[in-house]
Motif scaffolding. Structure first.
Motif, PDB file in Angstrom:
ATOM      1  N   ILE A   1       0.836  -1.202   0.000  1.00  0.00           N
ATOM      2  CA  ILE A   1       0.000   0.000   0.000  1.00  0.00           C
ATOM      3  C   ILE A   1       0.869   1.249   0.000  1.00  0.00           C
ATOM      4  O   ILE A   1       0.576   2.226  -0.699  1.00  0.00           O
ATOM      5  CB  ILE A   1      -0.955  -0.006   1.214  1.00  0.00           C
ATOM      6  CG1 ILE A   1      -2.058  -1.042   1.002  1.00  0.00           C
ATOM      7  CG2 ILE A   1      -1.565   1.377   1.445  1.00  0.00           C
ATOM      8  CD1 ILE A   1      -3.083  -1.102   2.107  1.00  0.00           C
ATOM      9  N   LEU A   2       1.977   1.211   0.756  1.00  0.00           N
ATOM     10  CA  LEU A   2       2.879   2.364   0.801  1.00  0.00           C
ATOM     11  C   LEU A   2       3.471   2.648  -0.569  1.00  0.00           C
ATOM     12  O   LEU A   2       3.519   3.810  -1.017  1.00  0.00           O
ATOM     13  CB  LEU A   2       3.989   2.109   1.818  1.00  0.00           C
ATOM     14  CG  LEU A   2       4.999   3.250   2.017  1.00  0.00           C
ATOM     15  CD1 LEU A   2       4.301   4.520   2.484  1.00  0.00           C
ATOM     16  CD2 LEU A   2       6.086   2.836   3.005  1.00  0.00           C
ATOM     17  N   SER A   3       3.905   1.597  -1.260  1.00  0.00           N
ATOM     18  CA  SER A   3       4.475   1.805  -2.601  1.00  0.00           C
ATOM     19  C   SER A   3       3.405   2.288  -3.579  1.00  0.00           C
ATOM     20  O   SER A   3       3.682   3.120  -4.452  1.00  0.00           O
ATOM     21  CB  SER A   3       5.112   0.507  -3.109  1.00  0.00           C
ATOM     22  OG  SER A   3       4.148  -0.529  -3.207  1.00  0.00           O
ATOM     23  N   ASP A   4       2.164   1.784  -3.411  1.00  0.00           N
ATOM     24  CA  ASP A   4       1.066   2.247  -4.269  1.00  0.00           C
ATOM     25  C   ASP A   4       0.771   3.722  -4.025  1.00  0.00           C
ATOM     26  O   ASP A   4       0.521   4.486  -4.974  1.00  0.00           O
ATOM     27  CB  ASP A   4      -0.195   1.413  -4.010  1.00  0.00           C
ATOM     28  CG  ASP A   4      -0.075  -0.018  -4.514  1.00  0.00           C
ATOM     29  OD1 ASP A   4       0.700  -0.233  -5.467  1.00  0.00           O
ATOM     30  OD2 ASP A   4      -0.738  -0.907  -3.962  1.00  0.00           O
ATOM     31  N   LEU A   5       0.788   4.127  -2.756  1.00  0.00           N
ATOM     32  CA  LEU A   5       0.531   5.533  -2.430  1.00  0.00           C
ATOM     33  C   LEU A   5       1.644   6.433  -2.945  1.00  0.00           C
ATOM     34  O   LEU A   5       1.385   7.566  -3.379  1.00  0.00           O
ATOM     35  CB  LEU A   5       0.365   5.704  -0.914  1.00  0.00           C
ATOM     36  CG  LEU A   5      -0.924   5.119  -0.313  1.00  0.00           C
ATOM     37  CD1 LEU A   5      -0.911   5.252   1.205  1.00  0.00           C
ATOM     38  CD2 LEU A   5      -2.146   5.822  -0.885  1.00  0.00           C
ATOM     39  N   LEU A   6       2.886   5.936  -2.913  1.00  0.00           N
ATOM     40  CA  LEU A   6       3.996   6.721  -3.472  1.00  0.00           C
ATOM     41  C   LEU A   6       3.830   6.883  -4.979  1.00  0.00           C
ATOM     42  O   LEU A   6       4.091   7.953  -5.536  1.00  0.00           O
ATOM     43  CB  LEU A   6       5.327   6.034  -3.151  1.00  0.00           C
ATOM     44  CG  LEU A   6       5.779   6.109  -1.688  1.00  0.00           C
ATOM     45  CD1 LEU A   6       7.025   5.246  -1.468  1.00  0.00           C
ATOM     46  CD2 LEU A   6       6.071   7.562  -1.291  1.00  0.00           C
ATOM     47  N   LEU A   7       3.355   5.817  -5.641  1.00  0.00           N
ATOM     48  CA  LEU A   7       3.066   5.904  -7.074  1.00  0.00           C
ATOM     49  C   LEU A   7       1.956   6.929  -7.325  1.00  0.00           C
ATOM     50  O   LEU A   7       2.043   7.748  -8.245  1.00  0.00           O
ATOM     51  CB  LEU A   7       2.635   4.525  -7.599  1.00  0.00           C
ATOM     52  CG  LEU A   7       2.161   4.468  -9.060  1.00  0.00           C
ATOM     53  CD1 LEU A   7       3.294   4.831 -10.014  1.00  0.00           C
ATOM     54  CD2 LEU A   7       1.612   3.084  -9.385  1.00  0.00           C
ATOM     55  N   GLY A   8       0.902   6.883  -6.467  1.00  0.00           N
ATOM     56  CA  GLY A   8      -0.188   7.837  -6.605  1.00  0.00           C
ATOM     57  C   GLY A   8       0.269   9.267  -6.362  1.00  0.00           C
ATOM     58  O   GLY A   8      -0.165  10.192  -7.057  1.00  0.00           O
ATOM     59  N   ALA A   9       1.165   9.442  -5.368  1.00  0.00           N
ATOM     60  CA  ALA A   9       1.675  10.785  -5.077  1.00  0.00           C
ATOM     61  C   ALA A   9       2.468  11.328  -6.265  1.00  0.00           C
ATOM     62  O   ALA A   9       2.386  12.517  -6.592  1.00  0.00           O
ATOM     63  CB  ALA A   9       2.540  10.750  -3.821  1.00  0.00           C
ATOM     64  N   ALA A  10       3.250  10.452  -6.903  1.00  0.00           N
ATOM     65  CA  ALA A  10       4.028  10.878  -8.064  1.00  0.00           C
ATOM     66  C   ALA A  10       3.113  11.363  -9.187  1.00  0.00           C
ATOM     67  O   ALA A  10       3.466  12.275  -9.944  1.00  0.00           O
ATOM     68  CB  ALA A  10       4.900   9.716  -8.557  1.00  0.00           C
ATOM     69  N   THR A  11       1.922  10.754  -9.289  1.00  0.00           N
ATOM     70  CA  THR A  11       0.956  11.177 -10.309  1.00  0.00           C
ATOM     71  C   THR A  11       0.202  12.415  -9.865  1.00  0.00           C
ATOM     72  O   THR A  11       0.086  13.397 -10.607  1.00  0.00           O
ATOM     73  CB  THR A  11      -0.055  10.039 -10.587  1.00  0.00           C
ATOM     74  OG1 THR A  11       0.644   8.882 -11.011  1.00  0.00           O
ATOM     75  CG2 THR A  11      -1.053  10.451 -11.657  1.00  0.00           C
ATOM     76  N   ALA A  12      -0.348  12.381  -8.640  1.00  0.00           N
ATOM     77  CA  ALA A  12      -1.212  13.473  -8.166  1.00  0.00           C
ATOM     78  C   ALA A  12      -0.458  14.780  -8.016  1.00  0.00           C
ATOM     79  O   ALA A  12      -1.032  15.860  -8.208  1.00  0.00           O
ATOM     80  CB  ALA A  12      -1.851  13.081  -6.834  1.00  0.00           C
ATOM     81  N   PHE A  13       0.855  14.721  -7.666  1.00  0.00           N
ATOM     82  CA  PHE A  13       1.610  15.941  -7.403  1.00  0.00           C
ATOM     83  C   PHE A  13       2.356  16.460  -8.628  1.00  0.00           C
ATOM     84  O   PHE A  13       3.192  17.359  -8.507  1.00  0.00           O
ATOM     85  CB  PHE A  13       2.576  15.728  -6.238  1.00  0.00           C
ATOM     86  CG  PHE A  13       1.879  15.465  -4.929  1.00  0.00           C
ATOM     87  CD1 PHE A  13       0.654  16.063  -4.653  1.00  0.00           C
ATOM     88  CD2 PHE A  13       2.425  14.598  -3.998  1.00  0.00           C
ATOM     89  CE1 PHE A  13      -0.005  15.825  -3.460  1.00  0.00           C
ATOM     90  CE2 PHE A  13       1.772  14.349  -2.795  1.00  0.00           C
ATOM     91  CZ  PHE A  13       0.546  14.962  -2.525  1.00  0.00           C
ATOM     92  N   GLN A  14       2.069  15.887  -9.788  1.00  0.00           N
ATOM     93  CA  GLN A  14       2.588  16.493 -11.013  1.00  0.00           C
ATOM     94  C   GLN A  14       1.959  17.874 -11.167  1.00  0.00           C
ATOM     95  O   GLN A  14       0.766  18.051 -10.888  1.00  0.00           O
ATOM     96  CB  GLN A  14       2.252  15.631 -12.230  1.00  0.00           C
ATOM     97  CG  GLN A  14       3.060  14.347 -12.317  1.00  0.00           C
ATOM     98  CD  GLN A  14       2.651  13.488 -13.496  1.00  0.00           C
ATOM     99  OE1 GLN A  14       1.904  13.933 -14.373  1.00  0.00           O
ATOM    100  NE2 GLN A  14       3.121  12.248 -13.518  1.00  0.00           N
TER     101      GLN A  14
END
Length: 499
Positions: free
Chosen positions: A3-16
């Motif tokens: 879940i942590l790695s998934d959230l980091l992936l999501g953060a990389a997308t959302a914070f573009q």
């Protein structure tokens, strides 16, 4: 760790930067739409669908999601300041929020609404993170029979939770299913219900239909019942809450968040049902019951927390199962289809950037909304003075441009105009349009899975009861239907919606 790695992936997308910009635009538009009475997120998202064609899928869905939960924030502003809910889910907030404003505590009421919404939205997003992966994993085991039964349950639940006559809600579902069958049959290639009109070979355009039924129709209804919007509170001060205020709102915010998080998952329930239920619960258990209706701060904290939690958890069935629980989620499914993404459990594995990016964007979106709502109160108050005769022609013009841009076809503009008349007529006859849109979206998928299941079983209908999961879903649908048709339940349901 997954879940942590998934959230980091999501953060990389959302914070573009571009996604943050579109998220901000969505939150800003959502707040504005919530403030302006007579529009709402459903009509707005329907109007903006043509714009999403040229955007990246992540940017488009982050913006549309921001509009949805932003409207929950904005709706409380007019409810508190002028006793005019900008959103249906803010109706309950107006009862005590406006009384607080009349007593000079408008700032405290608005701060309570914003803080409750922020907390509830953050908690609901955590629940989405926890619930989505296991639900999607279970859904991956679904076959055509299970999907068919799940959609039947979704349609039955949407009828059960629709306000007004059950018979009319059923009629709207059937009408939506019929509209979804217009076009070329995928299996046989034969045209159905096109009446010799070549433009209908590809079926009715979802964007044009939704813009007509929710966008233009809503404008017609407001023009018919035009009212003067006099701003009751022109200046708001005292946004800081006292220690006693914090003590009184802690419990209602927690209870409203819990209740809204669970009710939001229900098809047709979402934010509105959550806010009503939270208010009813607080009115029953609060030690300050005599103050309810006269400006109780608990009566603002609980429904505002509940409606925001319900708005965000309503994404769970849409993202994990591809089943829209309310009209806004149906439009979100339509936006995914427009972007070439097949809604359902495969989204989490095939489009992880999109899935997790949307979830992380909800945290940043909730923070943006707190920043937007409290310092910019003066701007939202000024927006209420925009004359209707300037606002609505601009919206209608925008809708016509959007409908035409879908296929560069005037026919889609005529479809939109036709369905605006149909939607207006249905509203006059007290038919709720939401089940129609759900039927229209789910109809093709329902038919496809029914035919696939029958092909697999070589025409044996018992395939729907041989699978334990499919049988369970059908049993739940029958139980829900039986409860709704029960005279005692039906009577209490009518009383609840009347209240």
């Amino acid at each position: 760790m997954d879940i942590l790695s998934d959230l980091l992936l999501g953060a990389a997308t959302a914070f573009q930067p571009m996604n943050l910009l579109y998220g901000f635009i969505g939150c800003l538009l959502g707040t504005a739409i919530g403030v302006l009475p007579g529009l709402g997120p459903t009509a707005t998202i329907a109007m903006l669908l043509p714009i999403t064609f040229g955007l990246q899928p992540e940017s488009a869905l982050i913006m549309l999601a921001g509009i949805f939960y932003g409207a929950q924030y904005g709706g409380s502003t007019t409810a508190i300041l002028i006793n005019l809910p900008g959103e249906s889910s803010s109706v309950v907030t107006a009862i005590d929020g406006y009384q607080m404003a009349r007593r000079g505590r408008a700032g405290a009421a608005l701060a309570t609404a914003a803080l409750g919404s922020f907390f509830a939205g953050s908690v609901a997003t955590v629940l989405l993170v926890i619930a989505a992966p296991p639900l999607a994993a279970v859904a991956l085991k679904f076959g055509p029979a299970e999907y068919f039964s799940l959609m039947v349950l979704g349609l039955v639940a949407s009828v059960a939770l629709a306000s007004g006559s059950l018979l009319k809600a059923f009629a709207m579902i059937v009408f939506g299913l019929l509209l979804g069958s217009v076009g070329t049959d995928v299996e046989s290639g034969m045209p159905r219900y096109i009446f010799g009109i070549p433009e209908l070979y590809d079926g009715l355009n979802f964007v044009a239909v939704s813009m007509g039924i929710f966008g233009i129709c809503e404008i017609l209804r407001n023009l018919e019942n035009e009212h003067e919007r006099s701003v009751g509170v022109k200046k708001v001060s005292g946004l800081m809450l006292t220690r006693d205020d914090f003590r009184r709102i802690r419990g209602p915010i927690l209870r409203g968040t819990t209740l809204g998080s669970f009710l939001g998952v229900l098809p047709g329930g979402g934010a509105m049902l959550s806010s009503f239920a939270a208010y009813a619960l607080e009115k029953r258990i609060s030690p300050n019951r005599p103050e309810f209706g006269k400006g109780a701060i608990e009566a603002v904290a609980a429904p505002e927390s509940a409606n925001n939690a319900g708005a965000q958890t309503s994404f769970i069935p849409m993202l994990t199962l591809g089943i829209p629980g309310n009209p806004v989620m149906a439009l979100m499914v339509g936006a995914m289809i427009i972007q070439g993404i097949t809604p359902g459990p495969n989204v989490i594995s095939e489009e992880p950037d999109l899935f997790w990016g949307m979830i992380v964007s909800m945290w940043s979106g909730n923070l943006m909304l707190v920043i937007l709502n409290l310092p910019l109160i003066g701007l939202w108050v000024r927006m209420l003075t925009i004359p209707y005769h300037l606002l609505f022609p601009a919206i209608i013009g925008f809708c016509c441009i959007g409908a035409y841009s879908i296929n560069n076809s005037v026919f889609d503009v005529f479809i939109m105009a036709g369905f605006s008349v149909i939607g207006f007529t249905l509203s006059k006859l007290r038919f709720e349009p939401a089940p129609l849109l759900l039927g229209f979206i789910l109809g093709p998928m329902l038919e496809e899975n029914l035919r696939r299941a029958m092909l697999i079983s070589q025409g044996d209908p018992t395939i729907f009861v041989r699978s334990p999961l499919s049988l369970s879903l059908l049993i739940v649908a029958l139980i829900v239907l039986g409860m709704v048709l029960s005279p005692s339940i039906s009577r209490k349901r009518d009383e609840a919606f009347t209240e």
